[in-house]
Design a protein around this motif. Structure first.
Motif, short mmCIF file in Angstrom:
data_model
loop_
_atom_site.label_atom_id
_atom_site.label_comp_id
_atom_site.label_asym_id
_atom_site.label_seq_id
_atom_site.Cartn_x
_atom_site.Cartn_y
_atom_site.Cartn_z
N GLN A 118 10.80 12.06 -17.87
CA GLN A 118 11.67 10.90 -18.07
C GLN A 118 11.42 9.80 -17.04
N ARG A 119 10.99 10.20 -15.87
CA ARG A 119 10.69 9.23 -14.82
C ARG A 119 9.41 9.64 -14.11
N PRO A 120 8.67 8.69 -13.56
CA PRO A 120 7.47 9.06 -12.80
C PRO A 120 7.85 9.74 -11.50
N TYR A 121 6.98 10.60 -11.03
CA TYR A 121 7.17 11.22 -9.72
C TYR A 121 6.91 10.15 -8.66
N ILE A 122 7.96 9.81 -7.92
CA ILE A 122 7.88 8.79 -6.87
C ILE A 122 7.73 9.49 -5.53
N ARG A 123 6.61 9.30 -4.89
CA ARG A 123 6.39 9.94 -3.60
C ARG A 123 6.87 9.09 -2.43
N GLU A 124 6.90 7.79 -2.64
CA GLU A 124 7.19 6.90 -1.50
C GLU A 124 8.18 5.82 -1.92
N SER A 125 9.24 5.70 -1.17
CA SER A 125 10.35 4.80 -1.48
C SER A 125 10.34 3.60 -0.53
N ARG A 126 11.20 2.64 -0.83
CA ARG A 126 11.60 1.72 0.23
C ARG A 126 12.24 2.55 1.33
N ARG A 127 12.09 2.14 2.58
CA ARG A 127 12.64 2.90 3.70
C ARG A 127 13.46 1.96 4.59
N ASP A 165 0.85 -1.19 0.00
CA ASP A 165 0.00 0.00 0.00
C ASP A 165 0.89 1.24 0.00
N MET A 166 1.10 1.80 -1.19
CA MET A 166 2.02 2.93 -1.36
C MET A 166 1.31 4.08 -2.06
N GLN A 167 1.84 5.27 -1.88
CA GLN A 167 1.25 6.44 -2.51
C GLN A 167 1.30 6.34 -4.04
N ALA A 168 0.36 7.03 -4.66
CA ALA A 168 0.28 7.08 -6.11
C ALA A 168 1.58 7.64 -6.70
N ILE A 169 1.87 7.19 -7.91
CA ILE A 169 2.93 7.80 -8.71
C ILE A 169 2.27 8.67 -9.77
N THR A 170 3.05 9.55 -10.39
CA THR A 170 2.49 10.45 -11.40
C THR A 170 3.51 10.69 -12.52
N TYR A 171 3.07 10.48 -13.75
CA TYR A 171 3.88 10.91 -14.88
C TYR A 171 3.50 12.35 -15.22
N CYS A 172 4.35 13.27 -14.83
CA CYS A 172 4.09 14.69 -15.08
C CYS A 172 4.37 15.03 -16.54
N PHE A 173 3.75 16.10 -17.01
CA PHE A 173 4.05 16.60 -18.35
C PHE A 173 3.80 18.10 -18.38
N ALA A 174 4.38 18.75 -19.39
CA ALA A 174 4.28 20.19 -19.53
C ALA A 174 3.41 20.53 -20.74
N VAL A 175 2.59 21.57 -20.58
CA VAL A 175 1.77 22.05 -21.69
C VAL A 175 1.77 23.58 -21.71
N ASP A 176 1.59 24.11 -22.91
CA ASP A 176 1.22 25.52 -23.02
C ASP A 176 -0.13 25.57 -23.75
N TYR A 177 -0.65 26.77 -24.02
CA TYR A 177 -1.98 26.87 -24.61
C TYR A 177 -1.98 27.94 -25.68
N LEU A 178 -2.31 27.51 -26.91
CA LEU A 178 -2.36 28.40 -28.05
C LEU A 178 -3.79 28.43 -28.58
N GLU A 179 -4.52 29.43 -28.14
CA GLU A 179 -5.93 29.59 -28.51
C GLU A 179 -6.08 29.64 -30.04
N GLY A 180 -7.04 28.87 -30.54
CA GLY A 180 -7.31 28.86 -31.97
C GLY A 180 -6.51 27.84 -32.75
N GLU A 181 -5.55 27.20 -32.12
CA GLU A 181 -4.76 26.17 -32.79
C GLU A 181 -5.22 24.78 -32.31
#
Length: 519
Positions: free
Chosen positions: A368-377, A207-223
């Motif tokens: 390039q890598r998922p955001y890892i919130r929780e590791s082995r400890r 039972d571990m925290q979610a991972i997330t693949y982040c990404f970047a966007v911009d916004y070009l209205e009309g395109e």
């Protein structure tokens, strides 16, 4: 034939903590070899594309001097290289993205450039060698000591590295099982830890925290920048967890503290929370006209948290399947926003959202890598529990002062939905210290954690996992290894010997590490 390399201190993983560890150890005169499996060093700052999460005192105190230098170097990087407005250029606390979540929200490429600059003096002098594209695959031990680690490159070649001290600075604690270190994963039970918010009943290592693949966007209205329909889009379009107030691909999510349904908006609208401004890394109004066609924001939102299964301590096929599904969730979120997301004008879709592959340096446009919130400890000499940081238990002024402190941090206990099908746990936390005992494994003598893999619990990982704390952990770990080499002592000796502990803490203070909170 397997190639070989050696250094006084070997750092497996070039994470945020790994970079801080390398600087500290090299600054103290030791030879350092740092090996990272991704193309970029920096971990959550770079290859995971997560702008810094920080506390509101960060500009004055509550982090190490070198982390503050990193932040100032980011500001100076923009001031040197970008055509800023006069107001932005002269602002002493420039925040390139003007994000809600961070006072220094910036492009991951800027973080990479700054880290490389900060490491350069040690690389150029020969004290530090940084190798990328190397993943640890095995380790050799002799009793309670790690003797060597073998890594495999993306091209299939192998390298065996030896050293006196080994630091695990991977985001998942990948060296721990290879070295046979005692460690835990997932959620402990309340019976084990006595924590009010720990699991009732048995512990759940999966039972571990979610991972997330982040990404970047911009916004070009009309395109129209609509991506191809992701292969798993139909699944994610209809997916709704039993604890979620609506389909995950919607503008509705639980409010983390109250778990009540809350409506988000993409762009600022009335009193709704704007996801666009949440982790924005480029606010174009701060740059000369024409510099940016649009703001740029990082998508690391409730909608692309992936919790259908863990990626730690599972079979390789299962791990790859979860990583693929996590990528599909993020791409599906983008496609949904481009084609089906409700707009306040009654229409649907924002086709002008453009995936910025260049920001993260990948072909698919995901980090390039998922955001890892929780590791082995590690199982540590001392484990930080909720009782050590909770104002509900200690009272508002009841901060715990650890006699073996090696740094400080602060953040809410912020646990995202988990693979155990559990919702957020987001509760208050007091400013805390980082005890040296949490960096010392119960058995191994020359392995030191330098990331999110210290002696915390599932609960306290939620506040010890953020950028400035991870940096402090890495810096303390690198300094500890260098100090032990200088004194011919073990980390355990340093903690248990008052004179050594006092000298080590003084050394940390000389490096600019705050050991205790000012108030």
């Amino acid at each position: 034939m397997v190639a070989e390399r050696s250094a006084d201190i070997v750092i497996i993983g070039g994470s945020t903590g790994g970079c801080a560890a390398a600087m500290a150890a090299a600054r103290m005169g030791r030879t350092v070899l740092m090996l990272e499996d991704s193309e970029w060093i920096g971990g959550q700052l770079t290859s995971q594309a997560v702008p810094p999460d920080e506390h509101h005192w960060i500009e004055q105190y509550g982090c190490t001097l070198s982390y503050r230098k990193f932040r100032e170097n980011v500001r100076n990087y923009y001031k040197r290289n970008f055509p800023l407005t006069e107001r932005a250029r002269t602002h002493p606390l420039l925040n390139p993205g003007n994000a809600m979540v961070s006072r220094i929200s910036h492009d991951p490429r800027a973080a990479l450039a700054v880290l490389r600059e900060m490491l350069a003096p040690y690389e150029y002098s020969g004290k530090l060698t940084v190798l990328t594209g190397w993943r640890p695959v095995s380790a050799e031990t002799d009793g309670d000591r790690v003797r060597s680690v073998t890594l495999r490159h993306e091209d299939g070649s192998e390298l065996t590295v030896t050293g006196t001290y080994f630091l695990d600075a991977t985001d998942c604690g990948d060296l721990l099982p290879l070295a046979g270190a005692e460690y835990v994963t997932g959620s402990e039970s309340a019976a084990e830890t006595g924590e009010p918010h720990a699991l009732e009943g048995a512990a759940r290592p999966d039972d571990m925290q979610a991972i997330t693949y982040c990404f970047a966007v911009d916004y070009l209205e009309g395109e129209d920048h609509t991506i191809d329909k992701p292969e798993q889009y139909d699944f994610w379009r209809s997916y709704r967890a039993e604890f979620w107030p609506a389909n995950q691909l919607s503008w509705m999510s639980p409010q983390p503290q109250t778990l009540k349904p809350v409506e988000y908006s993409l762009f600022p609208r009335g009193d709704l929370f704007s996801l666009w401004k949440y982790r924005r890394i480029a606010d174009r109004s701060q740059f000369a006209p024409g510099t940016f066609a649009s703001d740029i924001t990082i998508v690391n939102w409730p909608q692309n948290d992936y919790w259908l299964g863990p990626v730690i301590d599972v079979g390789e096929e299962e791990r790859r399947a979860h990583l693929h599904q996590a990528k599909q969730l993020s791409l599906s979120l983008l496609y949904w926003m481009q084609t089906e997301a409700p707009r306040p004008d009654g229409g649907i879709g924002y086709p002008g959202l453009r995936l910025r592959k260049d920001v993260v340096g990948t072909e698919d446009g995901l980090a390039q890598r998922p955001y890892i919130r929780e590791s082995r400890r590690i199982k540590a000499e001392f484990t930080v529990c909720e009782q050590h940081v909770s104002p509900d238990i200690l009272g508002a002024q009841g901060k715990v002062r650890f006699p073996d402190s090696v740094g400080v941090g602060y953040y809410r206990i912020d646990l995202h939905p988990s693979t155990g099908n559990r919702n957020y746990i987001d509760i208050p936390c007091l400013p805390f210290e980082i005890p040296l005992g949490a960096l010392i494994p119960v058995r191994l003598d020359n392995l030191i954690p330098a990331c999110k893999n210290i002696g915390t619990t599932h609960i306290t990982n939620g506040c010890y996992r953020l950028h400035p704390v991870e940096w402090n952990i890495g810096e303390a770990g690198g300094a500890l290894a260098a100090f032990c080499l200088e004194k011919a002592a073990s980390p355990r000796d340093v903690r248990r010997t008052p004179e050594l502990l006092q000298e080590f803490q003084k050394r940390l203070e000389n490096l600019g590490v705050e050991l205790h909170w000012q108030n």
